[in-house]
Design a protein around this motif. Structure first.
Motif, PDB file in Angstrom:
ATOM      1  N   LEU A  87      34.372  36.138  44.911  1.00  0.00           N
ATOM      2  CA  LEU A  87      34.628  36.547  43.524  1.00  0.00           C
ATOM      3  C   LEU A  87      33.332  36.907  42.808  1.00  0.00           C
ATOM      4  O   LEU A  87      33.276  37.883  42.068  1.00  0.00           O
ATOM      5  N   ALA A  88      32.285  36.113  43.024  1.00  0.00           N
ATOM      6  CA  ALA A  88      31.003  36.390  42.381  1.00  0.00           C
ATOM      7  C   ALA A  88      30.401  37.692  42.912  1.00  0.00           C
ATOM      8  O   ALA A  88      29.866  38.488  42.142  1.00  0.00           O
ATOM      9  N   GLN A  91      32.878  40.883  41.832  1.00  0.00           N
ATOM     10  CA  GLN A  91      33.460  40.844  40.486  1.00  0.00           C
ATOM     11  C   GLN A  91      33.626  42.245  39.898  1.00  0.00           C
ATOM     12  O   GLN A  91      34.668  42.571  39.344  1.00  0.00           O
ATOM     13  N   ASP A  92      32.620  43.096  40.037  1.00  0.00           N
ATOM     14  CA  ASP A  92      32.718  44.450  39.488  1.00  0.00           C
ATOM     15  C   ASP A  92      33.756  45.288  40.226  1.00  0.00           C
ATOM     16  O   ASP A  92      34.503  46.048  39.608  1.00  0.00           O
ATOM     17  N   LEU A  96      38.138  43.132  36.968  1.00  0.00           N
ATOM     18  CA  LEU A  96      38.816  42.049  36.265  1.00  0.00           C
ATOM     19  C   LEU A  96      38.915  42.352  34.779  1.00  0.00           C
ATOM     20  O   LEU A  96      37.983  42.895  34.184  1.00  0.00           O
ATOM     21  N   ASN A 101      38.172  37.322  33.450  1.00  0.00           N
ATOM     22  CA  ASN A 101      36.782  36.861  33.520  1.00  0.00           C
ATOM     23  C   ASN A 101      36.608  35.541  32.786  1.00  0.00           C
ATOM     24  O   ASN A 101      35.936  34.625  33.256  1.00  0.00           O
TER      25      ASN A 101
END
Length: 161
Positions: A87-88, A91-92, A96, A101
């Protein structure tokens, strides 16, 4: 349970399943539970009630140590969870929404605090407790925050590594 009880319970379950399309799931579950009560003896119903009782919360929350900022920085959910790590990293790419977020940030904070409190409590089952806690946090992220498509992309990322 006797063999006869097992057969009767299977019959009750089959009847409830056959009504599933006609009635809502809650009605079918209620029908099954009512039928189950008719098959069980009084002592079995008592045991069933204890097993299915909703746990009550303690009157006072547990006395947990305050978390120092330095402690919080030592534990990150990304280090202990492949799902939070993915996820980290992505993320882009996941696109999201703002509320997603925000919820993920709150979940990561909660997960970090939970892991710290578990480590403070220690005990012989600390690793097992940590693993179970992380697994639940991952499920909240995948099933409760992400869309199905986003969750599939995160899982594909994990499998790709």
């Amino acid at each position: 349970m006797t063999e006869k009880q097992k057969q009767e319970i299977e019959h009750v379950a089959a009847m409830a399943r056959s009504n599933q399309g006609k009635e809502g799931l809650a009605a079918v579950n209620q029908q099954y539970l009512s039928g189950l009560e008719g098959v069980l003896t009084a002592s079995q119903r008592t045991a069933w009630s204890r097993l299915t009782a909703k746990p009550s919360l303690p009157a006072q929350p547990p006395d947990l140590p305050a978390l120092a900022a330095a402690d919080a920085a030592d534990v990150t959910s990304e280090e202990v969870s492949p799902i939070f790590h993915a996820l980290a990293e992505k993320q882009d790419d996941l696109k999201l929404a703002a509320d997603q977020n925000e919820m993920l940030g709150e979940l990561q904070t909660l997960t970090r605090k939970g892991l710290l409190w578990i480590s403070h409590a220690g005990g012989c089952r600390e690793q097992e407790t940590r693993a179970a806690f992380i697994k639940h946090a991952e499920q909240v992220a995948l099933l409760g925050i992400l869309t199905e498509r986003q969750a599939s992309r995160v899982q594909a990322e994990i499998e790709g590594h």
